[in-house]
Scaffold this active site. Structure first.
Site, PDB file in Angstrom:
ATOM      1  N   ARG A 159       0.860  -1.178   0.000  1.00 35.36           N
ATOM      2  CA  ARG A 159       0.000   0.000   0.000  1.00 35.36           C
ATOM      3  C   ARG A 159       0.899   1.231   0.000  1.00 35.36           C
ATOM      4  NH1 ARG A 159      -2.052  -3.539   3.968  1.00 35.36           N
ATOM      5  NH2 ARG A 159      -4.153  -4.357   3.495  1.00 35.36           N
ATOM      6  N   LYS A 181      -2.076  -2.891   7.994  1.00 35.96           N
ATOM      7  CA  LYS A 181      -3.295  -2.529   8.715  1.00 35.96           C
ATOM      8  C   LYS A 181      -3.397  -3.333  10.008  1.00 35.96           C
ATOM      9  CE  LYS A 181      -6.319  -0.970   4.973  1.00 35.96           C
ATOM     10  NZ  LYS A 181      -7.600  -1.195   4.271  1.00 35.96           N
ATOM     11  N   HIS A 257      -2.330   2.759  -5.938  1.00 32.04           N
ATOM     12  CA  HIS A 257      -2.990   1.546  -5.451  1.00 32.04           C
ATOM     13  C   HIS A 257      -3.236   0.557  -6.579  1.00 32.04           C
ATOM     14  CE1 HIS A 257      -4.644  -0.349  -1.917  1.00 32.04           C
ATOM     15  NE2 HIS A 257      -5.699  -0.736  -2.593  1.00 32.04           N
ATOM     16  N   ARG A 260      -0.514  -1.934  -6.790  1.00 27.92           N
ATOM     17  CA  ARG A 260      -0.687  -3.057  -5.839  1.00 27.92           C
ATOM     18  C   ARG A 260      -1.646  -4.085  -6.424  1.00 27.92           C
ATOM     19  NH1 ARG A 260      -1.096  -4.634  -0.231  1.00 27.92           N
ATOM     20  NH2 ARG A 260      -3.229  -5.068   0.428  1.00 27.92           N
ATOM     21  N   HIS A 283      -3.679  -9.307   3.601  1.00 31.52           N
ATOM     22  CA  HIS A 283      -5.126  -9.355   3.784  1.00 31.52           C
ATOM     23  C   HIS A 283      -5.472 -10.227   4.986  1.00 31.52           C
ATOM     24  CE1 HIS A 283      -6.113  -8.325  -0.689  1.00 31.52           C
ATOM     25  NE2 HIS A 283      -5.953  -7.252   0.046  1.00 31.52           N
ATOM     26  N   TYR A 292      -9.409 -10.983  -6.833  1.00 29.34           N
ATOM     27  CA  TYR A 292      -8.494 -10.990  -7.972  1.00 29.34           C
ATOM     28  C   TYR A 292      -8.748 -12.154  -8.918  1.00 29.34           C
ATOM     29  CZ  TYR A 292      -6.100  -7.362  -5.414  1.00 29.34           C
ATOM     30  OH  TYR A 292      -5.819  -6.207  -4.755  1.00 29.34           O
TER      31      TYR A 292
END
Length: 313
Positions: A159, A181, A257, A260, A283, A292
């Site tokens: 990110r 995150k 982004h 990514r 994730h 994806y």
């Protein structure tokens, strides 16, 4: 018992101190609370307080969400407002005994399904070449910095915030420790082209007296340095890519982004395991990574439709 104002301030402090939320997240949550307080003033004719919150019913919260939609707020924004309120109310429940049932009964509005929009391989690679990224009239190290940043985003799937939070020396080895995150760390392998782009950037920094001075006075020194001497900001990186799009013939979907997304999509197209991609992207849920597979299926169908004789018939 603490006042509503004191509890509100304590909640915002706890987001940063205990949950390690970013300043961006704290601002978003504070904005959601402010919007809800303004709504209550109009809705009930009195300011927010613990007494007022104890009288609210599910229909009051539903009226707030409906008002946000009438104001033109998109579904993802409304979902964010509701999530912020639920988190805030859980804090008030723990510290002031506020009942949770009226808000807990409210479900988030469904967001429209949006697939990632990755850039193509050739477009992504064009952003990794110093000679195409270098800005005319700017210092050499700035062009090298931009190329290194875009190479890192595409080559490691970071990110933009993760890349710009890195400090000098973080990418010296074969793997990179990233803080993602939820304050979760992950280790990402660095391909040799990525490491070479970062080395080129470091050499350009050392060769520029002004850049050396900028970095020497910062502690910790950022990996990606801004032109004025601070840490490079996401807004500047995004603006730089917007400037490059027309020069390189890139679509408007080409953003930091999107690089990514391209990382994940191109790995998947070449047979990478979905779980491996999940780990590389950081994730928490496999469902986030599974988007994806739909992107790649869409690409295959497009190629099939354009190339197969029966499709053209």
């Amino acid at each position: 018992m603490p006042s509503y104002a004191a509890l509100r301030s304590g909640f915002l402090r706890s987001l940063a101190a205990e949950r390690r939320a970013s300043a961006y997240t704290v601002r978003n949550y504070e904005g959601a609370i402010e919007r809800f307080e303004a709504f209550l003033q109009d809705h009930l004719g009195e300011p927010a307080s613990l007494r007022v919150l104890r009288t609210l019913e599910t229909r009051d919260y539903r009226a707030f969400l409906a008002a946000r939609r009438r104001e033109g707020a998109a579904v993802p924004t409304v979902r964010l407002d509701l999530s912020a309120l639920k988190t805030f109310h859980r804090y008030l429940h723990r510290h002031a005994g506020l009942p949770l049932e009226p808000l807990a009964a409210l479900r988030s509005p469904k967001a429209p399904k949006r697939l990632p929009r990755p850039v193509g391989a050739e477009d992504a690679l064009s952003l990794t070449r110093i000679e195409t990224v270098a800005r005319q009239g700017a210092a050499l190290w700035i062009g090298a910095r931009d190329a290194a940043l875009f190479t890192l985003l595409y080559g490691a799937g970071l990110r933009i915030s993760e890349a710009l939070d890195l400090n000098a020396g973080a990418a010296d080895g074969p793997t990179l420790r990233v803080l993602g995150k939820g304050a979760k760390h992950r280790d990402v392998p660095l391909l040799e082209p990525v490491r070479e782009a970062l080395r080129s950037y470091e050499r350009a920094l050392r060769d520029d007296e002004t850049a050396r001075h900028f970095r020497a006075r910062l502690s910790p020194a950022p990996l990606f340095l801004g032109a004025r001497g601070g840490r490079l900001s996401p807004a500047i990186a995004q603006r730089r890519l917007r400037e490059l799009r027309p020069k390189l013939g890139l679509p408007e979907s080409a953003t930091p982004h999107a690089l990514r997304h391209a990382f994940a999509t191109h790995l998947l197209a070449r047979g990478a395991d979905l779980r491996v991609i999940q780990d590389l992207l950081g994730h928490a849920s496999l469902s986030s990574t599974q988007r994806y597979t739909e992107v790649d299926a869409g690409r295959l169908l497009s190629v099939h439709g354009a190339a197969h004789p029966r499709a053209r018939a």
